[in-house]
Each structure stands twice: as structure tokens, then as C-alpha cells.
Design a protein around this motif. Structure first.
Motif, PDB file in Angstrom:
ATOM      1  N   GLY A  35       0.814  -1.212   0.000  1.00  0.00           N
ATOM      2  CA  GLY A  35       0.000   0.000   0.000  1.00  0.00           C
ATOM      3  C   GLY A  35       0.846   1.260   0.000  1.00  0.00           C
ATOM      4  O   GLY A  35       0.494   2.258  -0.642  1.00  0.00           O
ATOM      5  N   LEU A  36       1.960   1.229   0.727  1.00  0.00           N
ATOM      6  CA  LEU A  36       2.861   2.390   0.734  1.00  0.00           C
ATOM      7  C   LEU A  36       3.428   2.632  -0.663  1.00  0.00           C
ATOM      8  O   LEU A  36       3.560   3.785  -1.107  1.00  0.00           O
ATOM      9  CB  LEU A  36       4.005   2.159   1.726  1.00  0.00           C
ATOM     10  CG  LEU A  36       3.626   1.923   3.194  1.00  0.00           C
ATOM     11  CD1 LEU A  36       4.875   1.651   4.015  1.00  0.00           C
ATOM     12  CD2 LEU A  36       2.859   3.098   3.766  1.00  0.00           C
ATOM     13  N   LEU A  37       3.741   1.545  -1.349  1.00  0.00           N
ATOM     14  CA  LEU A  37       4.280   1.643  -2.705  1.00  0.00           C
ATOM     15  C   LEU A  37       3.236   2.175  -3.685  1.00  0.00           C
ATOM     16  O   LEU A  37       3.516   3.052  -4.511  1.00  0.00           O
ATOM     17  CB  LEU A  37       4.774   0.270  -3.143  1.00  0.00           C
ATOM     18  CG  LEU A  37       5.570   0.161  -4.436  1.00  0.00           C
ATOM     19  CD1 LEU A  37       6.879   0.925  -4.321  1.00  0.00           C
ATOM     20  CD2 LEU A  37       5.848  -1.310  -4.754  1.00  0.00           C
ATOM     21  N   LEU A  38       2.001   1.664  -3.582  1.00  0.00           N
ATOM     22  CA  LEU A  38       0.934   2.109  -4.472  1.00  0.00           C
ATOM     23  C   LEU A  38       0.544   3.556  -4.206  1.00  0.00           C
ATOM     24  O   LEU A  38       0.190   4.292  -5.141  1.00  0.00           O
ATOM     25  CB  LEU A  38      -0.281   1.190  -4.326  1.00  0.00           C
ATOM     26  CG  LEU A  38      -0.114  -0.212  -4.929  1.00  0.00           C
ATOM     27  CD1 LEU A  38      -1.243  -1.127  -4.500  1.00  0.00           C
ATOM     28  CD2 LEU A  38      -0.036  -0.132  -6.448  1.00  0.00           C
ATOM     29  N   GLU A  39       0.617   3.976  -2.966  1.00  0.00           N
ATOM     30  CA  GLU A  39       0.313   5.373  -2.647  1.00  0.00           C
ATOM     31  C   GLU A  39       1.325   6.301  -3.313  1.00  0.00           C
ATOM     32  O   GLU A  39       0.967   7.362  -3.832  1.00  0.00           O
ATOM     33  CB  GLU A  39       0.320   5.577  -1.139  1.00  0.00           C
ATOM     34  CG  GLU A  39      -0.073   6.985  -0.722  1.00  0.00           C
ATOM     35  CD  GLU A  39      -0.220   7.124   0.774  1.00  0.00           C
ATOM     36  OE1 GLU A  39      -0.941   8.028   1.217  1.00  0.00           O
ATOM     37  OE2 GLU A  39       0.392   6.335   1.520  1.00  0.00           O
ATOM     38  N   LYS A  40       2.577   5.895  -3.299  1.00  0.00           N
ATOM     39  CA  LYS A  40       3.606   6.700  -3.943  1.00  0.00           C
ATOM     40  C   LYS A  40       3.397   6.754  -5.453  1.00  0.00           C
ATOM     41  O   LYS A  40       3.655   7.773  -6.103  1.00  0.00           O
ATOM     42  CB  LYS A  40       4.985   6.099  -3.629  1.00  0.00           C
ATOM     43  CG  LYS A  40       6.149   6.967  -4.032  1.00  0.00           C
ATOM     44  CD  LYS A  40       7.464   6.405  -3.494  1.00  0.00           C
ATOM     45  CE  LYS A  40       8.628   7.331  -3.821  1.00  0.00           C
ATOM     46  NZ  LYS A  40       9.915   6.835  -3.270  1.00  0.00           N
ATOM     47  N   ASP A  53      11.497   3.153   1.554  1.00  0.00           N
ATOM     48  CA  ASP A  53      12.649   4.055   1.561  1.00  0.00           C
ATOM     49  C   ASP A  53      12.601   5.014   0.371  1.00  0.00           C
ATOM     50  O   ASP A  53      11.686   4.976  -0.459  1.00  0.00           O
ATOM     51  CB  ASP A  53      13.960   3.264   1.606  1.00  0.00           C
ATOM     52  CG  ASP A  53      14.194   2.391   0.369  1.00  0.00           C
ATOM     53  OD1 ASP A  53      13.660   2.720  -0.708  1.00  0.00           O
ATOM     54  OD2 ASP A  53      14.910   1.379   0.492  1.00  0.00           O
ATOM     55  N   VAL A  54      13.602   5.859   0.278  1.00  0.00           N
ATOM     56  CA  VAL A  54      13.608   6.898  -0.759  1.00  0.00           C
ATOM     57  C   VAL A  54      13.748   6.308  -2.161  1.00  0.00           C
ATOM     58  O   VAL A  54      13.414   6.966  -3.157  1.00  0.00           O
ATOM     59  CB  VAL A  54      14.745   7.913  -0.510  1.00  0.00           C
ATOM     60  CG1 VAL A  54      14.481   8.705   0.754  1.00  0.00           C
ATOM     61  CG2 VAL A  54      16.105   7.202  -0.427  1.00  0.00           C
ATOM     62  N   ASP A  55      14.220   5.071  -2.247  1.00  0.00           N
ATOM     63  CA  ASP A  55      14.344   4.405  -3.547  1.00  0.00           C
ATOM     64  C   ASP A  55      13.090   3.623  -3.937  1.00  0.00           C
ATOM     65  O   ASP A  55      13.078   2.961  -4.963  1.00  0.00           O
ATOM     66  CB  ASP A  55      15.547   3.458  -3.525  1.00  0.00           C
ATOM     67  CG  ASP A  55      16.863   4.197  -3.325  1.00  0.00           C
ATOM     68  OD1 ASP A  55      17.006   5.293  -3.898  1.00  0.00           O
ATOM     69  OD2 ASP A  55      17.731   3.677  -2.588  1.00  0.00           O
ATOM     70  N   GLY A  56      12.050   3.702  -3.089  1.00  0.00           N
ATOM     71  CA  GLY A  56      10.803   3.015  -3.400  1.00  0.00           C
ATOM     72  C   GLY A  56      10.799   1.552  -3.032  1.00  0.00           C
ATOM     73  O   GLY A  56       9.929   0.797  -3.487  1.00  0.00           O
ATOM     74  N   LYS A  57      11.702   1.106  -2.169  1.00  0.00           N
ATOM     75  CA  LYS A  57      11.749  -0.281  -1.726  1.00  0.00           C
ATOM     76  C   LYS A  57      11.131  -0.396  -0.342  1.00  0.00           C
ATOM     77  O   LYS A  57      11.383   0.436   0.531  1.00  0.00           O
ATOM     78  CB  LYS A  57      13.196  -0.784  -1.693  1.00  0.00           C
ATOM     79  CG  LYS A  57      13.324  -2.262  -1.336  1.00  0.00           C
ATOM     80  CD  LYS A  57      14.785  -2.705  -1.364  1.00  0.00           C
ATOM     81  CE  LYS A  57      14.899  -4.183  -0.992  1.00  0.00           C
ATOM     82  NZ  LYS A  57      16.313  -4.646  -0.987  1.00  0.00           N
ATOM     83  N   ASP A  93      13.050   7.485  10.365  1.00  0.00           N
ATOM     84  CA  ASP A  93      13.509   8.448   9.359  1.00  0.00           C
ATOM     85  C   ASP A  93      12.312   9.303   8.977  1.00  0.00           C
ATOM     86  O   ASP A  93      11.344   8.790   8.404  1.00  0.00           O
ATOM     87  CB  ASP A  93      14.061   7.720   8.132  1.00  0.00           C
ATOM     88  CG  ASP A  93      14.677   8.679   7.103  1.00  0.00           C
ATOM     89  OD1 ASP A  93      14.250   9.845   7.040  1.00  0.00           O
ATOM     90  OD2 ASP A  93      15.564   8.239   6.347  1.00  0.00           O
ATOM     91  N   PRO A  94      12.324  10.594   9.264  1.00  0.00           N
ATOM     92  CA  PRO A  94      11.144  11.436   9.008  1.00  0.00           C
ATOM     93  C   PRO A  94      10.779  11.557   7.538  1.00  0.00           C
ATOM     94  O   PRO A  94       9.682  12.021   7.215  1.00  0.00           O
ATOM     95  CB  PRO A  94      11.550  12.792   9.591  1.00  0.00           C
ATOM     96  CG  PRO A  94      13.040  12.783   9.609  1.00  0.00           C
ATOM     97  CD  PRO A  94      13.426  11.365   9.864  1.00  0.00           C
ATOM     98  N   ALA A  95      11.663  11.127   6.641  1.00  0.00           N
ATOM     99  CA  ALA A  95      11.378  11.227   5.206  1.00  0.00           C
ATOM    100  C   ALA A  95      10.685   9.984   4.657  1.00  0.00           C
ATOM    101  O   ALA A  95      10.301   9.960   3.490  1.00  0.00           O
ATOM    102  CB  ALA A  95      12.671  11.467   4.429  1.00  0.00           C
ATOM    103  N   GLU A  96      10.501   8.942   5.506  1.00  0.00           N
ATOM    104  CA  GLU A  96       9.970   7.664   5.032  1.00  0.00           C
ATOM    105  C   GLU A  96       8.567   7.393   5.582  1.00  0.00           C
ATOM    106  O   GLU A  96       8.358   7.433   6.804  1.00  0.00           O
ATOM    107  CB  GLU A  96      10.901   6.521   5.439  1.00  0.00           C
ATOM    108  CG  GLU A  96      12.276   6.615   4.801  1.00  0.00           C
ATOM    109  CD  GLU A  96      13.235   5.560   5.311  1.00  0.00           C
ATOM    110  OE1 GLU A  96      14.250   5.300   4.628  1.00  0.00           O
ATOM    111  OE2 GLU A  96      12.982   4.975   6.391  1.00  0.00           O
ATOM    112  N   SER A  97       7.617   7.106   4.700  1.00  0.00           N
ATOM    113  CA  SER A  97       6.281   6.681   5.132  1.00  0.00           C
ATOM    114  C   SER A  97       6.396   5.330   5.831  1.00  0.00           C
ATOM    115  O   SER A  97       7.186   4.473   5.419  1.00  0.00           O
ATOM    116  CB  SER A  97       5.348   6.563   3.927  1.00  0.00           C
ATOM    117  OG  SER A  97       5.143   7.810   3.306  1.00  0.00           O
TER     118      SER A  97
END
Length: 456
Positions: free
Chosen positions: A170-175, A341-345, A400-404
Motif C-alpha cells: 500500500g505504501l508503494l501504491l500510494e507513492k 525508503d527513498v528508492d521506493g523499496k 527516518d522522518p522522510a519515510e512513510s
């Protein structure tokens, strides 16, 4: 309607939509907020054309039409993704081959706010193949094939079947598409089709009347084809849904389900509170009123973390668990985290955050087992190990505040006998060959989600 007594006993109106795609399970339970005055204005949606459909998108149309027609409210709850052969939680395309798009993810997020995580036909949190570092992942595993064993299962299918992996997807699909279709809470049910709340091991009445207690119910398989066999003893005596509602009424219970302030258990009646925020302290837990402090300083299970408090850079989570009054003591409390993460993994990690006395993690951070007092021959155990209650305030050491991310709590009991041990003892029969002689029941809370500030 006859048995619904607001404040004493709530009888929700609903039906099961039994979509089956070439033997692959797509079942949903449809639950209404309303009484008979509204619910009687429609008939249940079926899976048979031309009146019905096996496509969830057509079920969503039915739900939309109901709300427009009656001004009522309704939801759909999927179950047994573990028997869908990979199509319950699509990542790239629906079972029809159509690519996932914004319409699909928005509709699913709107109508499916809960997922049935555990029940008689297996536990659906995760699978050892998906979570190899999780020592408790192999619980109630049904992975031979689809619902009717008409097709075998492969490891490639598993990512589309289990709740934890779906939460990560779901995190990946939201992105990718802007909406998370798998931002769901977790519940448990029996799926027993007997109307009996018999989800504890010492009172298990099986999936249906053919598996009511008898000396012979362990002698025939639950299902068997050329693709594999599911034994009768593999039925789980599970599960229950706990709802943090304001009152015992249809509206209040439905509203709590809609906001995902619910948790699943495998049949035990363990009590669990789980809150997320930025300012929790040990004093909040020691107050013996975790709910007051929990709501006052953050959000409960099923919620979204609010923006960080001034001067705070890491969220804190307060969890409190109390054992079933007539059940087993508690082994440990864990928090399961998933993030992108920031690379979408996507990633996951399980943290032991509270445990019974007499143990400490080793150099690698692994907590020793709690022990085992089960006497399978007499289907008994003792509460001489474990703890009657566990609680803690935990801060994510890897935040990490940058990661959902999402966080949910898992409460593990000490080992107890499985239901078939009671059968063997009571009927004087042999334990099933190769069947485990003990198990560790558990509770799963709905997650709490963190979104980076720029996304909000």
C-alpha cells in the motif's frame, strides 16, 4: 432485528459476498451500520451474473448505490487472502488483467477499511517466505493452494495474499497512484457458519456442523486433491474482533470499525491498548489510565500520527496488554514496522518491546523463548511463566522522518494446547501425527501510520 438490544447485545446486519475466481478466494463480508428499515431496501449482492458479479469493483458499485438510496452506511471486509493464490491484494494488475489505476485504489480504500487477519481457514498476518526473520511468522499457515485446492500455490503468489505484505504494498501504491488502497485495520473472525462464538481451544465446534466435537472429526481431511491436503487439525480455533466503541450499539460499533479502532485475536480475549504520538512518557503508562493519556496526547490504533510536536523528532508509542482473565499469561509484546525508503523499496522489522521477567535479549538482540508448561496428554498448562500484564512506551530507534511507515502491535501469549489436544484427551484418542502439541496465541492491533510532512 429481533435480538438487537442497544446497550446490551448488538446484532449487526450483513451478508457474505462469496466471489470465487477459478477457485481463488475473493470473499468479502458486507456489514451495514443501519437497521432493517434501510437494509431491507436492498437484497444481498451475489457473484452470479447477470444479477451479480465476481468483480470487487461491481461490489463497490452496489455499496455506493446502497448509500445513495438509503442515506445509510456500509463497508466490505475481505478475508482469506491466503487462499486467493495471489489475487487478493494486487500490486500491478487486477485478476482481470487490467492495470491498477487511481479509480481502483480510491474505491478500495473507501470501501475496505478493515481486513480479516485470522480465522478458521488459517492466519493471514504473514508467511515465513515473506518474513524470514520473524520467528513467529509460521502460525496457522495454509499454503497448499487456493480455496478448493483446485490449483497449487507458488511462492510468487504469497505477496498478494498476506496482510503485512499488503500494508507494505500500500505504501508503494500510494507513492505511485496517490492513494493507499491497503490502509486497513485488522480484525479476526471465525468464518464458522455455525453462529457459535466458539473460538477458544477448549470449546471449538469447527468450521461447520460436520466438524462438531466427536471422536472421529480428526480422521478425515478438511480438503484433499491432487494438489495437496489440508488436515482437519489444521483448522484454527480463531478468531475474534475487539472494538473500542463508545457504546454497545450498531452505530457506535460500526463507527469504531470505520475509524479502524479495532484489533484481532486468535480466539483469546486479551485486552490491548495501542497509541501513537510524540510526547508519551513512562509516567503516562504508570498512571494506570493509559486510555486517558493515550487519547489526550496522540491517536489510537487505526489512526494517523499527527504532525510532530515542537522539539520532537521521533514518534513514541504506548502499548498496554492485559491477559485473558481465564486464559494464558503473556510472553511478549512486539511492534511490527513496515516502511518505504527513498528508492521506493519496502522493508519490515519486528521489535520486541516488552516481555515477562527473567529474560534479556542476547548480543544479537534476540529474546530467549518464554518456556513451555503444556502437558499435551492432559490438554493443560500452568501460568507459572509469562506475565499477567505488559506495557511500555517505545520510541522507534530507526525512525527516518522522510519515510512513510506503519506500526502495529502484536501480543504473544505463552504456549497453550491446541484444540485437538482437548479432543484427544476428552475422547481418549491419539493426537494427530505431525501436529504441534502447543501453540502461542496472539493479538494484532490495527496499525498507526506515519506520513512525511511534505506528503500531508
Amino acid at each position: 432485528e429481533e435480538f438487537n438490544e442497544p446497550g446490551r447485545f448488538t446484532a449487526l446486519i450483513g451478508f457474505e459476498w462469496t466471489s470465487l475466481v477459478n477457485g481463488n478466494n475473493m470473499h468479502r463480508n458486507v456489514i451495514f451500520r443501519d437497521g432493517g428499515d434501510r437494509a431491507r431496501q436492498v437484497v444481498p449482492f451475489t457473484m452470479t451474473p447477470p444479477i451479480g458479479s465476481q468483480d470487487p469493483l461491481d461490489l463497490y458499485k452496489y455499496l455506493e448505490n446502497y448509500e445513495k438510496k438509503t442515506n445509510g452506511a456500509v463497508m466490505a471486509i475481505a478475508h482469506n487472502g491466503n487462499l486467493s493464490n495471489g489475487i487478493m491484494f494486487p500490486i500491478d494488475a487486477q485478476y482481470t488483467g487490467k492495470k491498477l489505476d487511481q479509480f481502483y485504489v480510491q474505491q478500495r480504500a473507501k470501501w475496505e477499511r478493515l481486513y480479516e487477519n485470522t480465522q478458521i481457514k488459517g492466519d493471514g498476518e504473514t508467511h515465513p517466505f515473506l518474513s524470514p526473520d520473524d520467528e513467529f511468522a509460521d502460525y496457522g499457515t495454509w499454503d497448499k493452494g487456493n480455496l478448493d485446492l483446485s490449483a497449487p500455490k507458488t511462492n510468487e503468489m504469497l505477496a498478494g495474499e498476506y496482510a503485512r505484505e499488503a500494508l507494505k504494498s500500500g505504501l508503494l501504491l500510494e507513492k505511485k497512484l496517490g492513494t493507499n488502497p491497503y490502509r486497513f485495520g485488522l480484525i479476526g473472525s471465525t468464518d464458522s457458519h455455525t453462529s457459535l462464538p466458539t473460538a477458544e481451544e477448549n470449546n471449538f465446534f469447527g468450521k461447520h456442523t460436520g466438524y462438531e466435537p466427536s471422536p472421529g472429526r480428526l480422521e478425515h481431511p478438511f480438503m484433499k486433491t491432487e494438489h495437496g491436503e489440508l488436515f482437519a487439525w489444521q483448522m484454527l480455533s480463531s478468531g475474534y474482533t475487539a472494538v473500542w466503541a463508545h457504546e454497545n450499539t450498531r452505530a457506535s460499533i460500526f463507527d469504531a470499525m470505520d475509524r479502524k479502532e479495532v484489533y484481532a485475536t486468535t480466539g483469546t480475549r486479551v485486552l490491548v491498548r495501542f497509541f501513537g504520538g510524540w510526547n508519551y512518557t513512562d509516567a503516562d503508562l504508570r498512571s494506570r489510565e493509559p486510555a486517558f493519556r493515550g487519547y489526550g496526547k496522540g491517536v489510537p490504533m487505526g489512526g494517523d500520527l499527527p504532525p510532530a510536536a515542537e522539539g520532537k523528532t521521533t514518534p513514541s508509542f504506548m502499548i498496554y496488554a492485559l491477559r485473558d482473565p481465564i486464559g494464558a499469561n503473556l510472553d511478549r509484546v512486539q511492534i511490527v514496522k513496515g516502511w518505504i525508503d527513498v528508492d521506493g523499496k519496502t522493508h519490515e522489522k519486528v521489535y520486541d518491546v516488552a516481555w515477562s521477567e527473567g529474560r534479556k535479549p542476547d548480543a544479537q538482540g534476540k529474546l530467549p523463548p518464554v518456556g513451555n508448561t503444556v502437558d499435551a496428554a492432559t490438554a493443560s498448562w500452568t501460568n507459572t511463566i509469562g506475565a499477567s500484564e505488559l506495557g511500555t512506551v517505545w520510541t522507534d530507534p530507526d525512525f527516518d522522518p522522510a519515510e512513510s511507515a506503519f506500526y502495529y502491535a502484536r501480543v504473544i501469549e505463552i504456549p497453550t494446547p491446541p484444540w485437538y489436544a482437548y479432543d484427544a484427551f476428552r475422547f481418549g484418542i491419539e493426537m494427530p501425527k505431525d501436529a504441534p502439541t502447543s501453540q502461542q496465541e496472539r493479538a494484532y492491533t490495527s496499525p498507526i501510520w506515519y506520513d512525511p510532512p511534505e506528503k500531508k
